[in-house]
Write a protein that holds these residues in place. Structure first.
Motif, PDB file in Angstrom:
ATOM      1  N   LYS A   7      47.191  61.207  63.998  1.00  0.00           N
ATOM      2  CA  LYS A   7      46.160  60.634  63.118  1.00  0.00           C
ATOM      3  C   LYS A   7      44.799  61.273  63.344  1.00  0.00           C
ATOM      4  O   LYS A   7      43.940  61.229  62.475  1.00  0.00           O
ATOM      5  CB  LYS A   7      46.075  59.121  63.311  1.00  0.00           C
ATOM      6  CG  LYS A   7      45.587  58.709  64.675  1.00  0.00           C
ATOM      7  CD  LYS A   7      45.480  57.217  64.810  1.00  0.00           C
ATOM      8  CE  LYS A   7      44.981  56.926  66.219  1.00  0.00           C
ATOM      9  NZ  LYS A   7      44.526  55.594  66.390  1.00  0.00           N
ATOM     10  N   ASP A   8      44.572  61.872  64.512  1.00  0.00           N
ATOM     11  CA  ASP A   8      43.306  62.520  64.818  1.00  0.00           C
ATOM     12  C   ASP A   8      43.278  63.982  64.388  1.00  0.00           C
ATOM     13  O   ASP A   8      42.241  64.632  64.460  1.00  0.00           O
ATOM     14  CB  ASP A   8      43.016  62.452  66.326  1.00  0.00           C
ATOM     15  CG  ASP A   8      42.818  61.030  66.800  1.00  0.00           C
ATOM     16  OD1 ASP A   8      42.340  60.193  66.010  1.00  0.00           O
ATOM     17  OD2 ASP A   8      43.145  60.758  67.966  1.00  0.00           O
ATOM     18  N   ARG A   9      44.400  64.488  63.942  1.00  0.00           N
ATOM     19  CA  ARG A   9      44.496  65.897  63.560  1.00  0.00           C
ATOM     20  C   ARG A   9      43.768  66.132  62.234  1.00  0.00           C
ATOM     21  O   ARG A   9      43.925  65.383  61.276  1.00  0.00           O
ATOM     22  CB  ARG A   9      45.958  66.292  63.425  1.00  0.00           C
ATOM     23  CG  ARG A   9      46.168  67.748  63.138  1.00  0.00           C
ATOM     24  CD  ARG A   9      47.659  68.062  63.121  1.00  0.00           C
ATOM     25  NE  ARG A   9      47.884  69.388  62.633  1.00  0.00           N
ATOM     26  CZ  ARG A   9      47.929  70.463  63.402  1.00  0.00           C
ATOM     27  NH1 ARG A   9      47.787  70.341  64.704  1.00  0.00           N
ATOM     28  NH2 ARG A   9      48.145  71.645  62.887  1.00  0.00           N
ATOM     29  N   ILE A  10      42.985  67.186  62.191  1.00  0.00           N
ATOM     30  CA  ILE A  10      42.271  67.556  60.978  1.00  0.00           C
ATOM     31  C   ILE A  10      43.061  68.644  60.273  1.00  0.00           C
ATOM     32  O   ILE A  10      43.384  69.668  60.863  1.00  0.00           O
ATOM     33  CB  ILE A  10      40.851  68.064  61.310  1.00  0.00           C
ATOM     34  CG1 ILE A  10      40.045  66.966  61.976  1.00  0.00           C
ATOM     35  CG2 ILE A  10      40.160  68.563  60.054  1.00  0.00           C
ATOM     36  CD1 ILE A  10      38.706  67.427  62.495  1.00  0.00           C
ATOM     37  N   GLU A  11      43.374  68.395  59.022  1.00  0.00           N
ATOM     38  CA  GLU A  11      44.080  69.397  58.230  1.00  0.00           C
ATOM     39  C   GLU A  11      43.124  69.967  57.210  1.00  0.00           C
ATOM     40  O   GLU A  11      42.263  69.264  56.681  1.00  0.00           O
ATOM     41  CB  GLU A  11      45.292  68.763  57.555  1.00  0.00           C
ATOM     42  CG  GLU A  11      46.313  68.286  58.564  1.00  0.00           C
ATOM     43  CD  GLU A  11      47.620  67.857  57.928  1.00  0.00           C
ATOM     44  OE1 GLU A  11      47.846  68.204  56.748  1.00  0.00           O
ATOM     45  OE2 GLU A  11      48.393  67.191  58.610  1.00  0.00           O
ATOM     46  N   PHE A  12      43.270  71.259  56.950  1.00  0.00           N
ATOM     47  CA  PHE A  12      42.376  71.905  55.992  1.00  0.00           C
ATOM     48  C   PHE A  12      43.096  73.028  55.278  1.00  0.00           C
ATOM     49  O   PHE A  12      44.067  73.574  55.774  1.00  0.00           O
ATOM     50  CB  PHE A  12      41.130  72.458  56.700  1.00  0.00           C
ATOM     51  CG  PHE A  12      41.428  73.556  57.678  1.00  0.00           C
ATOM     52  CD1 PHE A  12      41.402  74.883  57.269  1.00  0.00           C
ATOM     53  CD2 PHE A  12      41.751  73.274  58.995  1.00  0.00           C
ATOM     54  CE1 PHE A  12      41.675  75.900  58.170  1.00  0.00           C
ATOM     55  CE2 PHE A  12      42.024  74.277  59.898  1.00  0.00           C
ATOM     56  CZ  PHE A  12      41.987  75.600  59.485  1.00  0.00           C
ATOM     57  N   GLU A  13      42.589  73.323  54.102  1.00  0.00           N
ATOM     58  CA  GLU A  13      43.070  74.471  53.345  1.00  0.00           C
ATOM     59  C   GLU A  13      41.853  75.193  52.782  1.00  0.00           C
ATOM     60  O   GLU A  13      41.040  74.586  52.071  1.00  0.00           O
ATOM     61  CB  GLU A  13      43.957  74.024  52.184  1.00  0.00           C
ATOM     62  CG  GLU A  13      44.386  75.178  51.304  1.00  0.00           C
ATOM     63  CD  GLU A  13      45.080  74.725  50.025  1.00  0.00           C
ATOM     64  OE1 GLU A  13      45.432  75.616  49.228  1.00  0.00           O
ATOM     65  OE2 GLU A  13      45.249  73.519  49.803  1.00  0.00           O
ATOM     66  N   VAL A  14      41.713  76.463  53.127  1.00  0.00           N
ATOM     67  CA  VAL A  14      40.649  77.270  52.548  1.00  0.00           C
ATOM     68  C   VAL A  14      41.121  77.659  51.142  1.00  0.00           C
ATOM     69  O   VAL A  14      42.011  78.480  50.990  1.00  0.00           O
ATOM     70  CB  VAL A  14      40.330  78.518  53.408  1.00  0.00           C
ATOM     71  CG1 VAL A  14      39.271  79.371  52.727  1.00  0.00           C
ATOM     72  CG2 VAL A  14      39.877  78.106  54.802  1.00  0.00           C
ATOM     73  N   VAL A  15      40.539  77.021  50.151  1.00  0.00           N
ATOM     74  CA  VAL A  15      40.938  77.218  48.761  1.00  0.00           C
ATOM     75  C   VAL A  15      40.367  78.527  48.225  1.00  0.00           C
ATOM     76  O   VAL A  15      41.036  79.254  47.489  1.00  0.00           O
ATOM     77  CB  VAL A  15      40.475  76.022  47.896  1.00  0.00           C
ATOM     78  CG1 VAL A  15      40.793  76.234  46.430  1.00  0.00           C
ATOM     79  CG2 VAL A  15      41.103  74.732  48.412  1.00  0.00           C
TER      80      VAL A  15
END
Length: 76
Positions: free
Chosen positions: A4-12
């Motif tokens: 739950k503390d993990r940050i997910e990201f996508e460089v669009v």
């Protein structure tokens, strides 16, 4: 770190490099979707492999437009 503390990201979209810091870290302007949300403009330092990131700032379309106008005035 809990899932739950993990940050997910996508460089669009990558707009460009603003500058380079020590150790090869690069300050970039990107459009990034954080944790599945709508993408925002993002300015921050990234490690050379894009696996780690520094603190940064995210801006909505409206905030980015206001900042662009302020920068235009400040730089002329």
């Amino acid at each position: 770190m809990d899932q739950k503390d993990r940050i997910e990201f996508e460089v669009v979209k990558h707009y460009g490099v603003i500058g380079e810091a020590r150790g090869g870290w690069i300050k970039e302007l990107n459009l990034v979707a954080w944790n599945g949300r709508d993408p925002k403009f993002d300015v921050r330092d990234w490690s050379p492999d894009h696996e780690k990131m520094g603190k940064g700032i995210t801006l909505s379309q409206e905030e980015a437009a206001k900042l662009a106008e302020m920068l235009k005035k400040a730089l002329t």
